[in-house]
Design an enzyme around this catalytic site. Structure first.
Site, mmCIF file in Angstrom:
data_model
loop_
_atom_site.group_PDB
_atom_site.id
_atom_site.type_symbol
_atom_site.label_atom_id
_atom_site.label_comp_id
_atom_site.label_asym_id
_atom_site.label_seq_id
_atom_site.Cartn_x
_atom_site.Cartn_y
_atom_site.Cartn_z
ATOM 1 N N ASP A 5 -6.379 -7.976 10.564
ATOM 2 C CA ASP A 5 -5.461 -8.499 10.145
ATOM 3 C C ASP A 5 -4.265 -7.816 11.394
ATOM 4 O O ASP A 5 -3.141 -7.812 11.257
ATOM 5 C CB ASP A 5 -4.877 -7.085 8.702
ATOM 6 C CG ASP A 5 -3.760 -7.759 7.739
ATOM 7 O OD1 ASP A 5 -3.640 -9.095 8.009
ATOM 8 O OD2 ASP A 5 -2.463 -6.895 7.332
ATOM 9 N N SER A 28 1.048 -1.101 -0.195
ATOM 10 C CA SER A 28 -0.166 0.103 0.512
ATOM 11 C C SER A 28 0.912 1.318 0.275
ATOM 12 O O SER A 28 0.497 2.018 -0.083
ATOM 13 C CB SER A 28 -0.982 0.168 1.248
ATOM 14 O OG SER A 28 -0.196 -0.322 2.261
ATOM 15 N N GLY A 29 2.115 1.441 -0.297
ATOM 16 C CA GLY A 29 3.542 2.362 0.103
ATOM 17 C C GLY A 29 3.851 2.472 0.811
ATOM 18 O O GLY A 29 4.645 1.338 1.453
#
Length: 1022
Positions: free
Chosen positions: A824, A698-699
């Site tokens: 998660d 995601s980055g």
């Protein structure tokens, strides 16, 4: 005519034989089709077309060769229950327990009109039970336990008039308990345990079940009072209503039930006095502990001649213990600890019965310990600490060979300690601190003694040379006695010793120079003695030493420079005669109180009460060619010239950078959630590769300094070359929505966020020790203090991390409204600050459990999570509950204990599967442990419990997993300081959790070993 009749008879017989053979063939075809529907499981390879089904082990036929019983228990079956199972037209008994069958309740069974026994327990069935369940009108035996059935128990179940056995335990029922169950007049056993019913009271109609022998309802969320109608249950033998919220007094009529043999009412809010009308009941076990019962113990307890177990602990009982209790011939277990009992103990207790456990700790008892406690020769536990007992310890205990635990600390016992107790063959724990006992230490101990505590007594003499034979000793505390002489060299041969306290004695001489065998030692306290000579450098080779106290002795010489190798959490070398400089690792203000009253020690740091080492240079240094003043002036002038050159260069670019920065800032939107110590400019100008510390799907994550004093923040940048895709946008909004609104010390703090057209920035508090997975599985890690090679997490830190993470998840599940599911949970999303305090991070996949519409449930649109942490129910259910996080957290617990990565168990198995296989095969837990904690013997009990807690959290059935509140309670009670060993009688209460897996299989086979097996699990004997 006769010939004609004979002919007809022969024709009929042949017709019946042919029909029977054809019928048998059709049933064999049905069974072979069943096997094929279940994809030919290996467990059914003996089913073939050439043999009779009646010869197959799983099949029983009647006299006509028709299948009446099909037992497919534990055959590894998957999928749904096929409709063709009812092609077996005479099937009366169907057992498919302990498989992996899925779907809603199999209505196809309505076509099995002859069914008498139906056992579908321990599968993965979901949804509500059907309202027309009474269509199976012939049922006598029902076991639907250990599935995931939800909603209400249908009232129609009360129409099954032939029912004698009803088990609905360990599901997800959250409605009311139907009063119609009271109509089942033939019912013998009713098991509703481990369900979260909607705060129900026990239906008074249950009092109509006059044939009932077993009522099993622990942890069912019960409220209100025990119904008075229970006095009508004349055949009741077992009543278990433990771990609920029942209140009020215990109905006196319960004790008039003549067949009642086992009564469990512990962990409720019951109050009032114990009924005295109990002489006519055949009780063998009473457990009404952990309630609010007051008053004294009735004298009538002595009339219970069949009583074997008496548990009255953790109440508010006062007064004396009646002497009549000592006359009960069957009494084995006597537990009344943690009350307000006073007076003397019955002198004859143990004389008339084979007493096994005697636990009276934490009361106000006086007088002597009874002489005949071990009169039956079966006593294995004596726990009487924290009372006002006096006199000598009974000599009779010297011949009590089954004793493995003696806890008599914090009393006023006097006299010489009986010498024979030291060598009792089964003794493993002896704790007699805080008395006035005298005597000398023996040359040999019981071969299995692992814990010996004799502090705060009057033991004297030398430490014997024979101490080298105390091979199993793990904890030895002998503080504040009168021990004298030197510490013998043989002491250092105790390789399993982890905790040693000899402070406050009169020991003298030098410390042993060879102590390398103390490989397990974590705590060494020799303070307040007369030890002299240097500190041996061998101490610096102890790999697990955490606490070292050598203060108030006569130690001299230099502190070995190798001390910097030690990873100590506490150090005290005060009040000695040490010289030289402090080792560099301890040359800081964190250890300012570690070196007091050592006049000849010096330090480089400005530590109070210590000289500065540089101030000791001799005056001869002034004979150098250049004086220090001249050298200082040269350095200052050079620095000034360099600084001017740098400033000129910076001013050339300052205008350009400021313009560019102002232009960039106008494109960003700032949303703040806390008071900020930085500006947008501080963050945006530092998003460079030099500050990059991690990246993912995601980055990227950056570490950015925001102050002059080493303050940092972590910045997560979600970025796309064009526009942020829908998934990343959704994760960003989830993170902001949740972290922007909740506050908890164990959840990472989101300080603010920035957003622009093509980028999103999330700014968090910085966690110096990064993520847990890097400590467990990484070879090296980089912090703002430099490169640290393969740092080791000791067990106390691991337990601290587990507790912190559990606190964060518990807050999300139980204290947030509506609850929040992380989805998660994994070791890389558990961050650690400078003190290893855990924070839950990364809420991009989190889900807020809003209240669903009627008839709907919270569901998943897609599988979320990380490989190795994903619970197995994702394969068959879209319903989402908090148990998803519990499973993932269980994997984290297994990581902490085994050191293995979640997706690297063994071969194709993940860590949870591998650990369950290891446990089920009876292998030693020690074999599975991370080598870095395998030597932590003093914590082995806690490690073992966390290991088993991880197993239960990763149960395949969500209903078998505990809640995070239960998990947190157990972890907190694991966190017991070394100085306070957990008390017998105050064991961590994990019975409702750990018993589940073992109880179900044994109960299904007709056993009832709950208590024994739970104790076995806790003691590590399974």
């Amino acid at each position: 005519m006769i010939h004609t009749l004979s002919f007809v008879f022969i024709i009929v017989i042949e017709f019946l034989l042919v029909s029977s053979q054809q019928f048998l063939i059709s049933e064999r075809i049905a069974l072979l089709n069943l096997r094929q529907q279940w994809r030919n499981p290996p467990s059914l390879t003996n089913w073939n077309a050439s043999s009779s089904p009646c010869d197959w082990p799983e099949v029983i036929c009647n006299g006509n060769g028709s299948v009446i019983l099909l037992n497919l228990e534990s055959k590894g079956l998957t999928g749904a229950l096929p409709p063709l199972i009812c092609d077996l037209q005479n099937l009366e008994n169907l057992i498919v327990a302990d498989n992996y069958l899925t779907g809603e309740f199999p209505r196809v069974l309505y076509n099995c009109s002859m069914l008498i026994q139906l056992d579908i327990s321990q599968n993965n069935f979901v949804g509500p039970l059907p309202d027309d369940l009474d269509r199976l009108s012939q049922l006598e035996y029902v076991d639907f336990g250990a599935n995931n059935f939800t909603g209400d128990i249908p009232p129609a179940i009360g129409n099954l008039s032939a029912l004698m056995w009803l088990h609905l335990y360990q599901n997800l029922f959250d409605g009311l308990i139907p009063s119609e169950i009271g109509n089942l007049s033939s019912l013998l056993t009713l098991g509703l345990a481990y369900n979260k019913f909607a705060t129900p009271e026990i239906p008074p109609e249950f009092g109509k079940l006059r044939n009932l022998t077993n009522l099993w309802m622990p942890q069912t969320n019960l409220i209100g009072k025990i119904p008075e109608s229970f006095v009508n249950l004349s055949n009741l033998e077992l009543l278990d209503l433990s771990s609920n919220n029942l209140e009020g007094e215990i109905p006196s009529g319960l004790f008039l039930l003549k067949n009642l043999s086992n009564l469990y009412l512990y962990k409720n809010n019951l109050s009032g006095e114990i009924p005295s009308v109990i002489e006519s009941v055949n009780l063998s076990e009473i457990d009404i502990s952990m309630n609010k019962l007051t008053s004294s113990i009735p004298e009538d307890f002595g009339k219970l001649q069949q009583l074997e177990v008496l548990n009255l602990f953790s109440n508010q009982l006062s007064g004396d213990i009646p002497a009549s209790i000592s006359q009960i011939p069957a009494l084995k277990i006597f537990r009344v600890f943690r009350n307000n009992l006073a007076g003397e103990l019955p002198s004859e207790i143990g004389l008339h019965s084979k007493l096994e456990a005697f636990e009276v700790s934490e009361n106000k008892l006086t007088g002597k310990l009874p002489e005949n406690l071990c009169g039956g020769g079966t006593l294995f536990v004596v726990v009487a600490f924290s009372n006002n007992l006096t006199g000598e310890i009974p000599r009779s205990l010297q011949s009590c060979n089954k004793l493995h635990t003696i806890q008599l600390y914090d009393n006023s016992f006097t006299g010489e300690f009986p010498s024979g107790i030291w060598s009792l063959s089964n003794l493993s724990s002896l704790r007699i601190s805080g008395n006035f006992l005298s005597g000398e230490l023996p040359s040999s101990l019981a071969w299995n003694l692992s814990r010996l505590e004799i502090s705060d007594n009057k033991f004297s003499g030398l430490i014997p040379e024979g101490i080298s034979s105390w091979k199993k000793l793990n904890v030895f505390k002998a503080s504040n006695n009168l021990l004298s002489g030197e510490i013998p060299t043989g002491f250092t041969n105790l390789s399993q010793l982890s905790v040693l306290y000899l402070d406050g004695n009169s020991l003298s001489g030098e410390l042993p120079s060879t102590i390398r065998s103390w490989n397990s030692l974590t705590t060494l306290n020799l303070a307040r003695n007369n030890l002299s000579g240097p500190i041996p450098s061998a101490i610096t080779a102890l790999p697990h030493l955490l606490d070292l106290d050598l203060s108030e002795n006569q130690l001299s010489g230099k502190i070995p420079p190798e001390f910097s190798r030690l990873r100590l959490t506490t150090l005290n070398l005060s009040s000695n005669k040490l010289t030289g400089r402090v080792p560099y690792a301890f040359d800081n203000l964190a250890y300012e109180n570690s070196f007091l009253n050592n006049p000849n020690l010096c330090a480089s740091s400005p530590i109070p009460n210590l000289h500065n080492c540089y101030a000791t240079y001799s005056k001869s240094s002034h004979s150098n060619k250049f004086s220090p003043k001249i050298i200082a002036m040269i350095v200052v002038l050079s620095a000034f010239v360099i600084l001017v050159a740098i400033l000129c260069t910076l001013f050339m670019f300052r205008g350009y950078l400021k313009k560019k920065q102002n232009r960039d800032l106008t494109t960003w939107k700032l949303t703040s959630f806390h008071t900020l110590k930085f500006t947008e400019a501080n963050i945006l100008c530092c998003l460079t590769d030099n500050n990059l510390v991690g990246s993912g799907g995601s980055g990227k994550v950056y570490q950015i300094e925001i102050g002059r004093h080493g303050e940092y923040v972590a910045v997560k940048r979600i970025w796309n070359t064009r526009r942020i895709d829908h998934t990343l946008e959704k994760e960003f909004l989830s993170e902001v929505q949740i972290l922007g609104s909740i506050r908890h010390s164990n959840i990472v703090k989101l300080l603010c966020c920035f957003s622009s057209e093509d980028s999103k920035l999330l700014v968090y508090e910085y966690m110096e020790n990064q993520s847990l997975d890097k400590w467990l599985h990484g070879k090296k890690m980089k912090t703002n203090r430099g490169l640290v090679h393969h740092m080791v997490l000791d067990w106390p830190k691991r337990l601290q991390i587990a507790i912190g993470a559990a606190q964060g998840l518990c807050y999300m599940h139980h204290d947030c409204s509506p609850p929040i599911i992380h989805r998660d949970v994994k070791s890389s999303n558990i961050l650690l600050d400078s003190e290893f305090k855990a924070r839950i991070a990364d809420f991009g996949l989190a889900k807020i459990l809003t209240k669903p519409k009627p008839g709907q449930a919270n569901t998943l649109s897609a599988i979320a999570g990380s490989f190795g942490y994903i619970p197995p129910e994702y394969a068959y259910s879209t319903t989402i509950t908090e148990r998803v996080d519990v499973y993932s957290f269980g994997v984290v617990l297994l990581e902490l204990v085994t050191g293995k990565e979640p997706h690297k168990g063994d071969g194709e198995m993940n860590l949870a599967q591998w650990t369950w296989k290891h446990f089920s095969e009876g292998k030693s837990m020690v074999e599975a442990l991370d080598p870095e904690i395998k030597q932590a013997n003093c914590y082995m009990e806690e490690i073992s419990l966390v290991f088993k807690l991880g197993l239960i959290c990763t149960s395949t059935m969500p209903s078998s997993r505990p809640s995070m509140k239960e998990v947190l309670e157990i972890l907190r009670r694991c966190d017991t300081p070394l100085s306070e060993e957990r008390k017998v009688g105050d064991d961590i209460d994990v019975t409702p959790l750990l018993v589940r897996e073992s109880y179900l299989s044994n109960y299904r086979r007709g056993g009832n070993k709950v208590a024994n097996e739970s104790i076995d699990i806790l003691d590590g004997r399974l």
